[in-house]
Write a protein that holds these residues in place. Structure first.
Motif, PDB file in Angstrom:
ATOM      1  N   LEU A 180       0.824  -1.183  -0.030  1.00 29.84           N
ATOM      2  CA  LEU A 180       0.136   0.058   0.024  1.00 29.84           C
ATOM      3  C   LEU A 180       0.933   1.217  -0.057  1.00 29.84           C
ATOM      4  O   LEU A 180       0.377   2.294  -0.377  1.00 29.84           O
ATOM      5  N   ASP A 181       2.364   1.189   0.371  1.00 28.89           N
ATOM      6  CA  ASP A 181       2.974   2.256   0.543  1.00 28.89           C
ATOM      7  C   ASP A 181       4.216   2.057  -0.075  1.00 28.89           C
ATOM      8  O   ASP A 181       4.953   1.107  -0.243  1.00 28.89           O
ATOM      9  N   TYR A 182       4.983   3.342  -0.427  1.00 26.89           N
ATOM     10  CA  TYR A 182       6.627   3.180  -0.609  1.00 26.89           C
ATOM     11  C   TYR A 182       7.083   3.967   0.727  1.00 26.89           C
ATOM     12  O   TYR A 182       6.717   5.151   0.674  1.00 26.89           O
ATOM     13  N   THR A 183       7.953   3.460   1.075  1.00 26.08           N
ATOM     14  CA  THR A 183       8.515   4.079   2.533  1.00 26.08           C
ATOM     15  C   THR A 183      10.148   4.158   2.451  1.00 26.08           C
ATOM     16  O   THR A 183      10.879   3.309   2.006  1.00 26.08           O
ATOM     17  N   VAL A 184      10.505   5.450   2.631  1.00 23.93           N
ATOM     18  CA  VAL A 184      12.117   5.494   2.921  1.00 23.93           C
ATOM     19  C   VAL A 184      12.472   5.895   4.351  1.00 23.93           C
ATOM     20  O   VAL A 184      11.537   6.551   4.994  1.00 23.93           O
TER      21      VAL A 184
ATOM     22  N   ASP B  35      15.548  14.755  10.956  1.00 25.95           N
ATOM     23  CA  ASP B  35      14.374  14.758  11.868  1.00 25.95           C
ATOM     24  C   ASP B  35      13.137  15.096  11.231  1.00 25.95           C
ATOM     25  O   ASP B  35      13.274  15.812  10.014  1.00 25.95           O
ATOM     26  N   PRO B  36      11.965  14.957  11.594  1.00 30.05           N
ATOM     27  CA  PRO B  36      10.667  15.340  10.980  1.00 30.05           C
ATOM     28  C   PRO B  36      10.623  16.729  10.322  1.00 30.05           C
ATOM     29  O   PRO B  36      10.088  16.820   9.184  1.00 30.05           O
ATOM     30  N   ASP B  37      10.921  17.620  11.340  1.00 33.36           N
ATOM     31  CA  ASP B  37      10.868  19.002  10.778  1.00 33.36           C
ATOM     32  C   ASP B  37      11.568  19.389   9.535  1.00 33.36           C
ATOM     33  O   ASP B  37      11.127  19.850   8.670  1.00 33.36           O
ATOM     34  N   LYS B  38      13.093  18.647   9.656  1.00 29.46           N
ATOM     35  CA  LYS B  38      13.854  19.321   8.522  1.00 29.46           C
ATOM     36  C   LYS B  38      13.457  18.226   7.327  1.00 29.46           C
ATOM     37  O   LYS B  38      13.515  18.883   6.187  1.00 29.46           O
ATOM     38  N   ALA B  39      12.874  17.134   7.650  1.00 28.53           N
ATOM     39  CA  ALA B  39      12.541  16.158   6.272  1.00 28.53           C
ATOM     40  C   ALA B  39      11.294  16.880   5.609  1.00 28.53           C
ATOM     41  O   ALA B  39      11.144  17.045   4.461  1.00 28.53           O
ATOM     42  N   PHE B  40      10.443  17.542   6.594  1.00 29.60           N
ATOM     43  CA  PHE B  40       9.317  18.171   6.094  1.00 29.60           C
ATOM     44  C   PHE B  40       9.376  19.414   5.299  1.00 29.60           C
ATOM     45  O   PHE B  40       8.923  19.440   4.119  1.00 29.60           O
TER      46      PHE B  40
ATOM     47  N   LEU C  19       9.295  19.105  -3.910  1.00 27.79           N
ATOM     48  CA  LEU C  19       7.971  18.786  -4.313  1.00 27.79           C
ATOM     49  C   LEU C  19       7.698  20.020  -5.160  1.00 27.79           C
ATOM     50  O   LEU C  19       7.342  19.767  -6.549  1.00 27.79           O
ATOM     51  N   ARG C  20       7.949  21.141  -4.682  1.00 30.96           N
ATOM     52  CA  ARG C  20       7.912  22.528  -5.583  1.00 30.96           C
ATOM     53  C   ARG C  20       8.406  22.307  -6.933  1.00 30.96           C
ATOM     54  O   ARG C  20       8.379  22.876  -7.970  1.00 30.96           O
TER      55      ARG C  20
ATOM     56  N   LEU D 282       7.224  10.785  -7.519  1.00 28.78           N
ATOM     57  CA  LEU D 282       7.360  10.924  -6.183  1.00 28.78           C
ATOM     58  C   LEU D 282       8.372   9.991  -5.275  1.00 28.78           C
ATOM     59  O   LEU D 282       8.965  10.300  -4.311  1.00 28.78           O
ATOM     60  N   GLU D 283       8.562   8.885  -5.548  1.00 28.06           N
ATOM     61  CA  GLU D 283       9.417   8.034  -4.912  1.00 28.06           C
ATOM     62  C   GLU D 283      10.872   8.487  -5.118  1.00 28.06           C
ATOM     63  O   GLU D 283      11.645   8.335  -4.174  1.00 28.06           O
ATOM     64  N   GLU D 284      11.306   8.946  -6.399  1.00 26.65           N
ATOM     65  CA  GLU D 284      12.521   9.559  -6.483  1.00 26.65           C
ATOM     66  C   GLU D 284      12.761  10.853  -5.666  1.00 26.65           C
ATOM     67  O   GLU D 284      13.643  11.063  -4.961  1.00 26.65           O
ATOM     68  N   ILE D 285      11.578  11.614  -5.352  1.00 28.69           N
ATOM     69  CA  ILE D 285      11.711  12.669  -4.577  1.00 28.69           C
ATOM     70  C   ILE D 285      12.059  12.168  -3.012  1.00 28.69           C
ATOM     71  O   ILE D 285      12.909  12.852  -2.227  1.00 28.69           O
ATOM     72  N   LEU D 286      11.228  11.108  -2.780  1.00 26.31           N
ATOM     73  CA  LEU D 286      11.509  10.445  -1.260  1.00 26.31           C
ATOM     74  C   LEU D 286      12.645   9.950  -1.261  1.00 26.31           C
ATOM     75  O   LEU D 286      13.497  10.126  -0.210  1.00 26.31           O
ATOM     76  N   ASP D 287      13.185   9.179  -2.179  1.00 26.81           N
ATOM     77  CA  ASP D 287      14.653   8.743  -2.158  1.00 26.81           C
ATOM     78  C   ASP D 287      15.701   9.757  -2.109  1.00 26.81           C
ATOM     79  O   ASP D 287      16.846   9.672  -1.468  1.00 26.81           O
TER      80      ASP D 287
END
Length: 128
Positions: free
Chosen positions: A2-6, A11-16, A23-24, A118-123
């Protein structure tokens, strides 16, 4: 699946922040985000780990997918979560192609084009 996860060392704030910027750069729009940890803290006095839910859209993708099958609008926008994982983050993308196959009878191939982007962006968050 159901998902693609990396996992990311950020930390979450920096990842955000990094994810939002990437994405932009690729033409995606951050339609909304929710800081679940803040909501849970405020409403339940719970000290939940950092957890973000993002709704993202690439207008070109939405147009193409909804022209192909208007019911695809029920599966959009794309959802990404960011959560604390040890000293870093876990970043997950819901795979709309799997939902299309399961609920709309498609083969997921058109959606996969955008999921791969999107997977490339997450990678890109893995080593930063």
């Amino acid at each position: 699946m159901l998902d693609y996860t990396v996992t990311s060392p950020m930390d979450p704030d920096k990842a955000f922040g990094a994810l939002s910027q990437r994405l932009r750069e690729k033409g995606y729009v951050l339609l909304s985000y929710v800081e679940m940890h803040t909501i849970l803290r405020k409403n339940f006095n719970s000290d939940f780990k950092p957890y973000y839910i993002l709704n993202v859209c690439k207008p070109q993708a939405a147009m193409e997918l909804m022209t192909y099958n208007e019911s695809m609008g029920m599966l959009l926008p794309c959802k990404i979560t960011i959560s604390q994982s040890g000293t870093g983050s876990r970043v997950s993308l819901v795979l709309v192609s799997e939902m299309e196959k399961a609920h709309l009878g498609g083969d997921g191939s058109l959606v996969r084009k955008y999921e791969r982007e999107l997977e490339e962006i997450l990678d890109g968050l893995r080593g930063n």
